[in-house]
Design a protein around this motif. Structure first.
Motif, PDB file in Angstrom:
ATOM      1  N   VAL A  62       0.840  -1.200   0.000  1.00 44.51           N
ATOM      2  CA  VAL A  62       0.000   0.000   0.000  1.00 44.51           C
ATOM      3  C   VAL A  62       0.876   1.251   0.000  1.00 44.51           C
ATOM      4  O   VAL A  62       0.565   2.244  -0.672  1.00 44.51           O
ATOM      5  CB  VAL A  62      -0.960  -0.018   1.208  1.00 44.51           C
ATOM      6  CG1 VAL A  62      -1.718   1.293   1.314  1.00 44.51           C
ATOM      7  CG2 VAL A  62      -1.934  -1.174   1.089  1.00 44.51           C
ATOM      8  N   ALA A  63       1.984   1.219   0.734  1.00 43.29           N
ATOM      9  CA  ALA A  63       2.892   2.374   0.754  1.00 43.29           C
ATOM     10  C   ALA A  63       3.482   2.624  -0.629  1.00 43.29           C
ATOM     11  O   ALA A  63       3.537   3.775  -1.091  1.00 43.29           O
ATOM     12  CB  ALA A  63       4.002   2.147   1.782  1.00 43.29           C
ATOM     13  N   TRP A  64       3.926   1.571  -1.311  1.00 38.95           N
ATOM     14  CA  TRP A  64       4.468   1.741  -2.663  1.00 38.95           C
ATOM     15  C   TRP A  64       3.384   2.196  -3.630  1.00 38.95           C
ATOM     16  O   TRP A  64       3.651   3.008  -4.523  1.00 38.95           O
ATOM     17  CB  TRP A  64       5.114   0.451  -3.162  1.00 38.95           C
ATOM     18  CG  TRP A  64       6.509   0.294  -2.657  1.00 38.95           C
ATOM     19  CD1 TRP A  64       6.963  -0.615  -1.748  1.00 38.95           C
ATOM     20  CD2 TRP A  64       7.637   1.092  -3.004  1.00 38.95           C
ATOM     21  NE1 TRP A  64       8.296  -0.430  -1.517  1.00 38.95           N
ATOM     22  CE2 TRP A  64       8.744   0.607  -2.272  1.00 38.95           C
ATOM     23  CE3 TRP A  64       7.831   2.166  -3.857  1.00 38.95           C
ATOM     24  CZ2 TRP A  64      10.010   1.167  -2.381  1.00 38.95           C
ATOM     25  CZ3 TRP A  64       9.096   2.726  -3.961  1.00 38.95           C
ATOM     26  CH2 TRP A  64      10.163   2.226  -3.238  1.00 38.95           C
ATOM     27  N   ALA A  65       2.176   1.677  -3.455  1.00 36.22           N
ATOM     28  CA  ALA A  65       1.069   2.119  -4.310  1.00 36.22           C
ATOM     29  C   ALA A  65       0.800   3.602  -4.103  1.00 36.22           C
ATOM     30  O   ALA A  65       0.542   4.340  -5.064  1.00 36.22           O
ATOM     31  CB  ALA A  65      -0.178   1.297  -4.017  1.00 36.22           C
ATOM     32  N   LEU A  66       0.874   4.064  -2.864  1.00 31.91           N
ATOM     33  CA  LEU A  66       0.649   5.478  -2.577  1.00 31.91           C
ATOM     34  C   LEU A  66       1.760   6.347  -3.186  1.00 31.91           C
ATOM     35  O   LEU A  66       1.477   7.405  -3.761  1.00 31.91           O
ATOM     36  CB  LEU A  66       0.580   5.699  -1.063  1.00 31.91           C
ATOM     37  CG  LEU A  66       0.178   7.083  -0.597  1.00 31.91           C
ATOM     38  CD1 LEU A  66      -1.209   7.425  -1.106  1.00 31.91           C
ATOM     39  CD2 LEU A  66       0.226   7.156   0.907  1.00 31.91           C
ATOM     40  N   ILE A  67       2.986   5.898  -3.099  1.00 25.76           N
ATOM     41  CA  ILE A  67       4.103   6.657  -3.688  1.00 25.76           C
ATOM     42  C   ILE A  67       3.964   6.726  -5.206  1.00 25.76           C
ATOM     43  O   ILE A  67       4.125   7.791  -5.810  1.00 25.76           O
ATOM     44  CB  ILE A  67       5.453   6.018  -3.284  1.00 25.76           C
ATOM     45  CG1 ILE A  67       5.706   6.241  -1.792  1.00 25.76           C
ATOM     46  CG2 ILE A  67       6.595   6.590  -4.117  1.00 25.76           C
ATOM     47  CD1 ILE A  67       6.882   5.461  -1.245  1.00 25.76           C
ATOM     48  N   ILE A  68       3.650   5.597  -5.834  1.00 29.70           N
ATOM     49  CA  ILE A  68       3.466   5.581  -7.289  1.00 29.70           C
ATOM     50  C   ILE A  68       2.293   6.462  -7.689  1.00 29.70           C
ATOM     51  O   ILE A  68       2.344   7.187  -8.687  1.00 29.70           O
ATOM     52  CB  ILE A  68       3.299   4.135  -7.790  1.00 29.70           C
ATOM     53  CG1 ILE A  68       4.608   3.369  -7.597  1.00 29.70           C
ATOM     54  CG2 ILE A  68       2.866   4.107  -9.244  1.00 29.70           C
ATOM     55  CD1 ILE A  68       4.491   1.888  -7.829  1.00 29.70           C
ATOM     56  N   THR A  69       1.223   6.435  -6.886  1.00 30.36           N
ATOM     57  CA  THR A  69       0.054   7.269  -7.166  1.00 30.36           C
ATOM     58  C   THR A  69       0.410   8.746  -7.105  1.00 30.36           C
ATOM     59  O   THR A  69      -0.005   9.528  -7.969  1.00 30.36           O
ATOM     60  CB  THR A  69      -1.066   6.953  -6.153  1.00 30.36           C
ATOM     61  OG1 THR A  69      -1.446   5.595  -6.308  1.00 30.36           O
ATOM     62  CG2 THR A  69      -2.253   7.840  -6.358  1.00 30.36           C
ATOM     63  N   VAL A  70       1.168   9.142  -6.107  1.00 29.42           N
ATOM     64  CA  VAL A  70       1.574  10.552  -5.994  1.00 29.42           C
ATOM     65  C   VAL A  70       2.424  10.951  -7.199  1.00 29.42           C
ATOM     66  O   VAL A  70       2.234  12.034  -7.773  1.00 29.42           O
ATOM     67  CB  VAL A  70       2.319  10.796  -4.669  1.00 29.42           C
ATOM     68  CG1 VAL A  70       2.994  12.151  -4.657  1.00 29.42           C
ATOM     69  CG2 VAL A  70       1.370  10.664  -3.493  1.00 29.42           C
TER      70      VAL A  70
END
Length: 138
Positions: A62-70
């Motif tokens: 989820v953290a990597w998904a959030l970083i990629i999303t940003v």
């Protein structure tokens, strides 16, 4: 001679429609309304791709998904403004993907050597003699 200054209406369009949060409890970042929608769609897409790749749902995914999303949202946010809205950027991307391309196909097929016999050299067959003795026969 008198100079005339013509004012344009660009100032009206340069105002970003930004929601900073509720009164007295604003967000620590500035984001346009369109960025929240783009970010939501990007997060859903990134997490869908993670599940398809077999990455489990844990803190780090989820953290990597959030970083990629940003990153994706900031990348798209730099290209979206009042002169080029989101719908135009999406349709431009669609036209680029579906547009005609120069043919890069090469005539012929793949070169294969499966039908070629390999191994020791084979000598040419000797012509048979007519009516004569065979060699080695006494």
């Amino acid at each position: 001679m008198t100079g005339v200054l013509v004012r344009t209406d660009d100032e009206v369009y340069r105002v970003d429609s930004v929601w900073l949060g509720p009164p007295r409890a604003t967000f620590p970042w500035r984001a346009r309304y369109v960025s929240y929608g783009v970010g939501l769609l990007a997060m859903i897409l990134v997490m869908f791709v993670q599940r398809r790749l077999g990455i489990g749902l844990d803190f780090f995914s989820v953290a990597w998904a959030l970083i990629i999303t940003v990153l994706v949202t900031r990348f798209l946010g730099q290209r979206i403004d009042y002169e080029r809205p989101l719908g135009q950027v999406v349709s431009l991307f669609g036209h680029e993907v579906r547009g005609p391309r120069a043919s890069t196909a090469v005539a012929g097929g793949a070169v294969r050597s499966g039908h070629v016999r390999t191994g020791p050299a084979v000598s040419a067959a000797r012509p048979r003699r007519r009516g004569g003795r065979r060699r080695g026969a006494a």
